[in-house]
Design a protein around this motif. Structure first.
Motif, mmCIF file in Angstrom:
data_model
loop_
_atom_site.group_PDB
_atom_site.id
_atom_site.type_symbol
_atom_site.label_atom_id
_atom_site.label_comp_id
_atom_site.label_asym_id
_atom_site.label_seq_id
_atom_site.Cartn_x
_atom_site.Cartn_y
_atom_site.Cartn_z
ATOM 1 N N ARG A 119 0.780 -1.082 0.067
ATOM 2 C CA ARG A 119 0.139 0.025 -0.040
ATOM 3 C C ARG A 119 0.888 1.214 0.042
ATOM 4 N NH1 ARG A 119 -2.622 -4.063 0.099
ATOM 5 N NH2 ARG A 119 -4.537 -4.526 1.249
ATOM 6 N N PRO A 120 0.154 2.470 -0.396
ATOM 7 C CA PRO A 120 1.283 3.535 -0.300
ATOM 8 C C PRO A 120 1.843 3.854 1.123
ATOM 9 C CG PRO A 120 -0.890 4.028 -1.585
ATOM 10 C CD PRO A 120 -0.964 2.613 -1.169
ATOM 11 N N GLU A 121 1.063 3.469 2.216
ATOM 12 C CA GLU A 121 1.460 3.745 3.676
ATOM 13 C C GLU A 121 2.427 2.519 4.077
ATOM 14 O OE1 GLU A 121 -2.545 1.984 3.687
ATOM 15 O OE2 GLU A 121 -1.608 3.375 2.373
ATOM 16 N N THR A 122 2.599 1.528 3.274
ATOM 17 C CA THR A 122 3.419 0.437 3.673
ATOM 18 C C THR A 122 5.018 0.435 3.725
ATOM 19 O OG1 THR A 122 1.622 -1.252 3.098
ATOM 20 C CG2 THR A 122 3.742 -2.163 3.535
ATOM 21 N N LEU A 123 5.600 0.053 4.806
ATOM 22 C CA LEU A 123 6.916 0.092 4.948
ATOM 23 C C LEU A 123 7.402 -1.382 5.419
ATOM 24 C CD1 LEU A 123 9.816 1.414 4.903
ATOM 25 C CD2 LEU A 123 9.484 1.780 7.399
ATOM 26 N N PHE A 124 8.059 -1.889 4.348
ATOM 27 C CA PHE A 124 8.720 -3.382 4.470
ATOM 28 C C PHE A 124 9.867 -3.356 4.896
ATOM 29 C CE2 PHE A 124 5.501 -3.625 0.759
ATOM 30 C CZ PHE A 124 4.760 -4.677 1.311
ATOM 31 N N TYR A 125 10.178 -3.929 5.847
ATOM 32 C CA TYR A 125 11.707 -4.287 6.238
ATOM 33 C C TYR A 125 12.056 -5.588 5.716
ATOM 34 C CZ TYR A 125 15.813 -5.666 8.550
ATOM 35 O OH TYR A 125 17.341 -6.044 8.650
ATOM 36 N N LEU A 126 13.113 -5.758 4.726
ATOM 37 C CA LEU A 126 13.397 -6.874 4.171
ATOM 38 C C LEU A 126 14.809 -7.482 4.728
ATOM 39 C CD1 LEU A 126 12.155 -5.865 0.778
ATOM 40 C CD2 LEU A 126 11.169 -7.388 2.184
ATOM 41 N N PRO A 194 36.502 -12.052 16.019
ATOM 42 C CA PRO A 194 35.559 -10.833 15.527
ATOM 43 C C PRO A 194 36.264 -10.286 14.442
ATOM 44 C CG PRO A 194 36.049 -10.459 18.033
ATOM 45 C CD PRO A 194 36.869 -11.753 17.494
ATOM 46 N N THR A 195 35.432 -10.163 13.330
ATOM 47 C CA THR A 195 35.954 -9.380 11.970
ATOM 48 C C THR A 195 35.111 -8.283 11.633
ATOM 49 O OG1 THR A 195 34.332 -10.950 10.750
ATOM 50 C CG2 THR A 195 36.682 -11.731 11.226
ATOM 51 N N ARG A 196 35.785 -7.314 11.032
ATOM 52 C CA ARG A 196 34.919 -6.050 10.325
ATOM 53 C C ARG A 196 34.377 -6.602 9.129
ATOM 54 N NH1 ARG A 196 33.307 -2.357 13.555
ATOM 55 N NH2 ARG A 196 33.694 -0.844 11.867
ATOM 56 N N ALA A 197 33.233 -6.071 8.869
ATOM 57 C CA ALA A 197 32.486 -6.346 7.740
ATOM 58 C C ALA A 197 31.669 -5.184 7.196
ATOM 59 C CB ALA A 197 31.488 -7.564 7.834
ATOM 60 N N SER A 198 31.476 -5.096 5.853
ATOM 61 C CA SER A 198 30.748 -3.873 5.154
ATOM 62 C C SER A 198 29.354 -4.425 4.798
ATOM 63 C CB SER A 198 31.470 -3.371 3.911
ATOM 64 O OG SER A 198 30.885 -2.278 3.261
ATOM 65 N N GLU A 199 28.471 -3.834 5.281
ATOM 66 C CA GLU A 199 26.770 -4.195 4.978
ATOM 67 C C GLU A 199 26.333 -2.896 4.142
ATOM 68 O OE1 GLU A 199 24.551 -5.508 8.107
ATOM 69 O OE2 GLU A 199 25.915 -7.376 8.174
ATOM 70 N N LEU A 200 25.277 -3.118 3.471
ATOM 71 C CA LEU A 200 24.408 -2.152 2.646
ATOM 72 C C LEU A 200 22.959 -1.952 3.470
ATOM 73 C CD1 LEU A 200 25.312 -2.932 -1.004
ATOM 74 C CD2 LEU A 200 25.957 -1.015 0.313
ATOM 75 N N ILE A 201 22.416 -0.809 3.561
ATOM 76 C CA ILE A 201 21.213 -0.423 4.011
ATOM 77 C C ILE A 201 20.541 0.201 2.574
ATOM 78 C CG2 ILE A 201 19.505 0.627 5.484
ATOM 79 C CD1 ILE A 201 21.266 -1.295 6.879
ATOM 80 N N ILE A 202 19.782 -0.729 2.014
ATOM 81 C CA ILE A 202 19.164 -0.149 0.574
ATOM 82 C C ILE A 202 17.548 0.126 0.683
ATOM 83 C CG2 ILE A 202 18.695 -0.951 -1.724
ATOM 84 C CD1 ILE A 202 20.731 -3.274 -1.436
ATOM 85 N N SER A 203 17.206 1.118 0.208
ATOM 86 C CA SER A 203 15.949 1.739 0.448
ATOM 87 C C SER A 203 15.558 2.363 -0.679
ATOM 88 C CB SER A 203 16.033 2.697 1.575
ATOM 89 O OG SER A 203 16.728 3.815 1.428
ATOM 90 N N GLY A 204 14.146 2.546 -0.737
ATOM 91 C CA GLY A 204 13.353 2.962 -1.913
ATOM 92 C C GLY A 204 11.914 2.697 -1.879
ATOM 93 N N PRO A 205 11.143 2.990 -2.962
ATOM 94 C CA PRO A 205 11.716 3.354 -4.273
ATOM 95 C C PRO A 205 12.039 4.761 -4.283
ATOM 96 C CG PRO A 205 9.323 3.119 -4.326
ATOM 97 C CD PRO A 205 9.868 2.810 -3.130
#
Length: 205
Positions: A119-126, A194-205
């Motif tokens: 819906r236009p008001e929906t926010l999905f967290y994936l 422990p290891t360092r890692a890179s992640e992405l936070i992707i959002s849209g549209p």
């Protein structure tokens, strides 16, 4: 709304509803143990009683690194207490039940969930599996081709989304065109150092 594709969450709460006292009594002397973790990881859940299966689900979720379904590793940290503490179990279960009391728990493929609730008001967290670790949610639950299918579906939704995933060239290519924010994190609760890692936070549209 949350999506429990395996059905383990609702099965777990069904046992609490019907056999709460017996369930707590079953876990009364359970400890955080690598040997017990390995034993339960190797146990076929279909061979267990309903209470045993619910106890196995809770124990592995509490003691495994990252809550993985397959390829679990024992989550331990030298500066933290055991992750399975029976003395805090009852209030923890009450808090989780209270948090989920108003939540719809679906059991659908991710694409069907997005279509049904968009819906236009929906926010999905994936939170898909990391690229290169597609089997972590179970065989066939999410495969490499699903990244492109998911990205295509997200390009046409009416709502918005936030997706977290590891930072790889493949991921950047598949989700090109969306907002991408690189973040650095440390993987510390695992069988390795422990290891360092890179992640992405992707959002849209």
């Amino acid at each position: 709304m949350i999506n429990d594709r395996s059905g383990d969450v609702i099965g777990f709460f069904r046992i609490l509803q019907r056999h709460y006292v017996a369930f707590l009594d079953f876990l009364r002397f359970q400890l955080t143990s690598r040997r017990e973790f390995e034993r339960l990881s190797l146990t076929d859940p279909t061979t267990l009683t309903d209470i045993e299966r619910a106890a196995r689900f809770l124990y592995l979720q509490r003691t495994a690194f990252g809550g993985k379904v397959v390829g679990r590793s024992f989550g331990v940290s030298p500066d933290r207490p055991g992750r399975f503490d029976v003395t805090t179990l009852a209030p923890m279960l009450e808090a989780v039940h209270e948090r989920l009391s108003g939540v719809v728990i679906e059991c659908l493929p991710y694409a069907d969930v997005i279509r049904r609730y968009d819906r236009p008001e929906t926010l999905f967290y994936l939170d898909p599996p990391y690229a290169g670790s597609e089997g972590d949610y179970g065989a066939g639950a999410f495969v490499s081709a699903d990244f492109a299918l998911l990205a295509d579906q997200l390009r046409s939704i009416a709502g918005r989304f936030i997706l977290s995933i590891n930072d790889t060239p493949m991921v950047r290519g598949v989700f090109k065109g969306f907002q991408m924010d690189a973040v650095s994190t440390t993987y510390s609760v695992s069988a390795k150092s422990p290891t360092r890692a890179s992640e992405l936070i992707i959002s849209g549209p």
